[in-house]
Design an enzyme around this catalytic site. Sequence first.
Site, mmCIF file in Angstrom:
data_model
loop_
_atom_site.group_PDB
_atom_site.id
_atom_site.type_symbol
_atom_site.label_atom_id
_atom_site.label_comp_id
_atom_site.label_asym_id
_atom_site.label_seq_id
_atom_site.Cartn_x
_atom_site.Cartn_y
_atom_site.Cartn_z
ATOM 1 N N LYS A 32 53.080 -1.631 -9.444
ATOM 2 C CA LYS A 32 54.050 -1.301 -8.412
ATOM 3 C C LYS A 32 54.788 -2.574 -7.950
ATOM 4 O O LYS A 32 54.372 -3.682 -8.265
ATOM 5 C CB LYS A 32 53.350 -0.578 -7.256
ATOM 6 C CG LYS A 32 52.758 0.792 -7.676
ATOM 7 C CD LYS A 32 53.833 1.737 -8.086
ATOM 8 C CE LYS A 32 53.552 3.108 -8.641
ATOM 9 N NZ LYS A 32 52.297 3.689 -8.893
HETATM 10 C C1 LIG Z 1 51.606 5.057 -8.859
HETATM 11 C C2 LIG Z 1 51.936 6.381 -8.313
HETATM 12 C C3 LIG Z 1 51.022 7.139 -7.547
HETATM 13 C C4 LIG Z 1 49.586 6.801 -7.421
HETATM 14 O O1 LIG Z 1 49.297 5.526 -7.006
HETATM 15 P P1 LIG Z 1 47.958 4.824 -7.543
HETATM 16 O O2 LIG Z 1 47.889 3.600 -6.675
HETATM 17 O O3 LIG Z 1 48.168 4.528 -8.988
HETATM 18 O O4 LIG Z 1 46.821 5.754 -7.296
HETATM 19 C C5 LIG Z 1 51.451 8.309 -6.977
HETATM 20 N N1 LIG Z 1 52.702 8.761 -7.158
HETATM 21 C C6 LIG Z 1 53.603 8.093 -7.889
HETATM 22 C C7 LIG Z 1 54.980 8.659 -8.024
HETATM 23 C C8 LIG Z 1 53.242 6.900 -8.519
HETATM 24 O O5 LIG Z 1 54.120 6.260 -9.297
#
Ligand SMILES: *Cc1c(COP(=O)(O)O)cnc(C)c1O
Length: 383
Positions: A192
């Site tokens: 992210k």
């Molecule tokens: C990354 C992501 C998540 C989940 O986050 P994690 O930290 O990987 O559990 C949820 N929704 C979207 C759209 C994502 O890209």
Amino acid sequence: MSTVVPDVVDVPVYRPHLDDHTIAAATGALRDGWLGMGPLTAEFERRIGQRLDVGPRPVVAVNSGTAALHCALLAAEIGPGDEVICPSFTYVAGHQAVTATGAEVVFADIEADTLALDAAAVEALVTPRTKAIMLVHYAGIPARDWTDIHLLAHRHGLRVIEDAAHAFGSKVAGRPIGSVGDLICFSFGPVKVMTSLEGGAVVGPTSASRQLLEEVRLIGVDSDTASRYAKGRNWEYDVRRQGYRYHLGSIPAAIGLSQLELVDEFIANRQRYCRRYNQALGQIDGLTVPGTDFADVSPYIYFVRVDDPEQRADLIAHLGARGVGTGIHYPGAHDFTFYKDARRGDLAMTEQAASTQVTLPLHSYMADATVDQVIEAVDSFFS
Ligand SMILES: *Cc1c(COP(=O)(O)O)cnc(C)c1O
């Protein structure tokens, strides 16, 4: 002995920025020796709240974005027999968080401008069992129908869970995402815009929502404010509900804090790279680029859509042969075995986006030559 790797990717689609500052923050927290939730977690929450200008809304840090969504749904009292209207065109983590509560997902179509839920498509699917809408800000682009979806939720008495996993630092209606709305969830996963290795956060609607979110986060334990993050044991507590072991420890919080200091530079750089991509790739016949100037966008991924879905696999192979990594975000979840019986509306735009989308490399720090390499690789496919 040398190993031959046939398809080396020179420009990966993601590359998290982990510098000495982040490594020093992690080792410092390790030396401190308190691994569980402690003052660093509280500080991380405070700084997130400051950055997003949330005012009195609580920020509750958790150990993933998926956990953030699960906590938000439980705090909204979503459970068996309930329906949550979601886009199919998103990461399946959101759908899994819904079905983990015992509720069912209902798939609504997206609109063409921001590839987020279409308010009219959502409203057409509302039934007495509908309890919430999960709105995703795709790629960090603020959802076009944010206001209309909150208005229709208000009319029908529904909760709105915003999946802002892609949108830390983006703005909606002139305000940071997280500072307005109902329940807003972030992810600080490995790829992210900003990472705590694994992590996430929920922003609740009122200061009173903090206690419920905290109980869901930490195995139902209701501890008082003063001892919540204290280093030490609090023997006096009650358990009032089912909760989960979703709290964020000190090491990820320290890493998250170090990234938060740089996040505005990450965002500004990513906006610049996205604008260069849009400028160059927007001129190519056969491609559609995101319809935004990125002013209110904290870009998570940069993507294009091919006009002809038949060309997508060839484009991906062409880019791979030129050292350019790609991704597909996302295949429609309505086609997954686990969700094949889920109720749905017409998903024409979802099908279109899911069959044409290609993610290109976007990092927080890219050399001009790297951005050019990607542009030239795409250009050479179409010319
Ligand atoms: C990354 C992501 C998540 C989940 O986050 P994690 O930290 O990987 O559990 C949820 N929704 C979207 C759209 C994502 O890209």
